[in-house]
Design a protein around this motif. Structure first.
Motif, PDB file in Angstrom:
ATOM      1  N   PHE A  94      -7.118  -3.729  -6.664  1.00 28.48           N
ATOM      2  CA  PHE A  94      -6.977  -4.971  -7.419  1.00 28.48           C
ATOM      3  C   PHE A  94      -6.496  -4.650  -8.828  1.00 28.48           C
ATOM      4  CE2 PHE A  94     -11.396  -4.182  -8.718  1.00 28.48           C
ATOM      5  CZ  PHE A  94     -11.422  -4.607 -10.041  1.00 28.48           C
ATOM      6  N   SER A  95      -6.028  -5.689  -9.498  1.00 22.93           N
ATOM      7  CA  SER A  95      -5.555  -5.558 -10.877  1.00 22.93           C
ATOM      8  C   SER A  95      -6.156  -6.666 -11.714  1.00 22.93           C
ATOM      9  CB  SER A  95      -4.024  -5.687 -10.936  1.00 22.93           C
ATOM     10  OG  SER A  95      -3.407  -4.673 -10.205  1.00 22.93           O
ATOM     11  N   ASP A  96      -6.270  -6.416 -13.008  1.00 22.92           N
ATOM     12  CA  ASP A  96      -6.616  -7.461 -13.960  1.00 22.92           C
ATOM     13  C   ASP A  96      -5.845  -7.186 -15.248  1.00 22.92           C
ATOM     14  OD1 ASP A  96      -8.020  -5.481 -15.367  1.00 22.92           O
ATOM     15  OD2 ASP A  96      -9.995  -6.315 -14.920  1.00 22.92           O
ATOM     16  N   GLU A  97      -6.201  -7.865 -16.308  1.00 21.78           N
ATOM     17  CA  GLU A  97      -5.489  -7.719 -17.571  1.00 21.78           C
ATOM     18  C   GLU A  97      -5.562  -6.307 -18.147  1.00 21.78           C
ATOM     19  OE1 GLU A  97      -6.490 -11.999 -16.969  1.00 21.78           O
ATOM     20  OE2 GLU A  97      -7.482 -10.103 -16.590  1.00 21.78           O
ATOM     21  N   TYR A 134      -6.598  -0.904 -10.212  1.00 26.34           N
ATOM     22  CA  TYR A 134      -7.735  -0.111  -9.762  1.00 26.34           C
ATOM     23  C   TYR A 134      -7.597   0.243  -8.292  1.00 26.34           C
ATOM     24  CZ  TYR A 134      -9.256  -2.314 -14.041  1.00 26.34           C
ATOM     25  OH  TYR A 134      -9.314  -2.767 -15.331  1.00 26.34           O
ATOM     26  N   VAL A 135      -8.080   1.440  -7.949  1.00 21.32           N
ATOM     27  CA  VAL A 135      -8.030   1.967  -6.594  1.00 21.32           C
ATOM     28  C   VAL A 135      -9.426   2.469  -6.215  1.00 21.32           C
ATOM     29  CG1 VAL A 135      -5.575   2.557  -6.770  1.00 21.32           C
ATOM     30  CG2 VAL A 135      -7.305   4.246  -7.419  1.00 21.32           C
ATOM     31  N   ILE A 179      -3.344  -7.728  -4.080  1.00 26.08           N
ATOM     32  CA  ILE A 179      -2.237  -7.944  -3.154  1.00 26.08           C
ATOM     33  C   ILE A 179      -2.679  -7.590  -1.737  1.00 26.08           C
ATOM     34  CG2 ILE A 179       0.082  -7.157  -2.503  1.00 26.08           C
ATOM     35  CD1 ILE A 179       0.556  -6.695  -5.541  1.00 26.08           C
ATOM     36  N   GLU A 180      -3.327  -6.442  -1.578  1.00 29.52           N
ATOM     37  CA  GLU A 180      -3.713  -5.922  -0.264  1.00 29.52           C
ATOM     38  C   GLU A 180      -5.110  -6.346   0.187  1.00 29.52           C
ATOM     39  OE1 GLU A 180      -3.443  -1.689  -0.519  1.00 29.52           O
ATOM     40  OE2 GLU A 180      -1.420  -1.755  -1.334  1.00 29.52           O
ATOM     41  N   GLY A 181      -5.961  -6.764  -0.753  1.00 31.15           N
ATOM     42  CA  GLY A 181      -7.371  -7.025  -0.471  1.00 31.15           C
ATOM     43  C   GLY A 181      -8.224  -5.898  -1.017  1.00 31.15           C
ATOM     44  N   CYS A 182      -9.508  -6.163  -1.214  1.00 28.58           N
ATOM     45  CA  CYS A 182     -10.395  -5.125  -1.740  1.00 28.58           C
ATOM     46  C   CYS A 182     -11.841  -5.409  -1.369  1.00 28.58           C
ATOM     47  CB  CYS A 182     -10.247  -4.988  -3.250  1.00 28.58           C
ATOM     48  SG  CYS A 182     -10.771  -6.425  -4.196  1.00 28.58           S
ATOM     49  N   LEU A 233     -17.857  -1.018  -8.646  1.00 30.59           N
ATOM     50  CA  LEU A 233     -17.289   0.178  -8.037  1.00 30.59           C
ATOM     51  C   LEU A 233     -16.360  -0.290  -6.926  1.00 30.59           C
ATOM     52  CD1 LEU A 233     -17.119   3.254  -7.588  1.00 30.59           C
ATOM     53  CD2 LEU A 233     -19.111   3.015  -6.073  1.00 30.59           C
ATOM     54  N   LEU A 234     -15.088   0.047  -7.017  1.00 31.42           N
ATOM     55  CA  LEU A 234     -14.122  -0.335  -5.994  1.00 31.42           C
ATOM     56  C   LEU A 234     -14.262   0.625  -4.819  1.00 31.42           C
ATOM     57  CD1 LEU A 234     -11.841  -2.123  -5.028  1.00 31.42           C
ATOM     58  CD2 LEU A 234     -10.259  -0.693  -6.330  1.00 31.42           C
TER      59      LEU A 234
END
Length: 121
Positions: A64-67, A71-72, A90-93, A58-59
């Motif tokens: 973040f991104s993956d293949e 996601y937000v 890019i921004e951190g998560c 759960l973000l």
């Protein structure tokens, strides 16, 4: 990144930092299941891996991104051994994760971590 108030009482120790990754285990009292808060600093990534069991994520904050997508906060993912991915931010998560078994790294020097996978995730 902000830790949700509902989780603050479970985090009684400091995050363990490993490069741009930091994590802390949360005791959910359920034997083989491991719950963690995982923070990835800006510009960080987790090397290409799959899962030897399942992973629920759960973000909570950041992105973040993956293949499979981008996601937000509030996005929920369920992955297992059929999924390979390389999460990058890019921004951190900050993520809340529950796993039933260790990660399995697929490429390069990160494969050296496979024998101790249960200790680091």
């Amino acid at each position: 990144l902000l830790l949700p108030r509902a989780l603050e009482c479970f985090v009684t120790v400091r995050f363990i930092q490993f490069g741009k990754l930091a994590g802390v285990r949360i005791d959910v009292g359920d034997g083989p299941l491991l719950a963690s808060l995982l923070q990835i600093d800006a510009g960080g990534e987790i090397p290409d891996h799959t899962h030897t069991g399942f992973e629920l994520t759960l973000l909570l904050d950041g992105e973040f991104s993956d293949e499979d997508g981008h996601y937000v906060p509030g996005d929920f993912m369920m992955l297992d051994g059929r999924h390979n991915h390389t999460p990058k931010t890019i921004e951190g998560c900050l993520c809340f994760t529950v796993v039933s078994s260790a990660l399995h790294f697929n490429k390069g020097i990160s494969k050296l971590l496979n024998p101790i996978g249960n200790l680091i995730y």
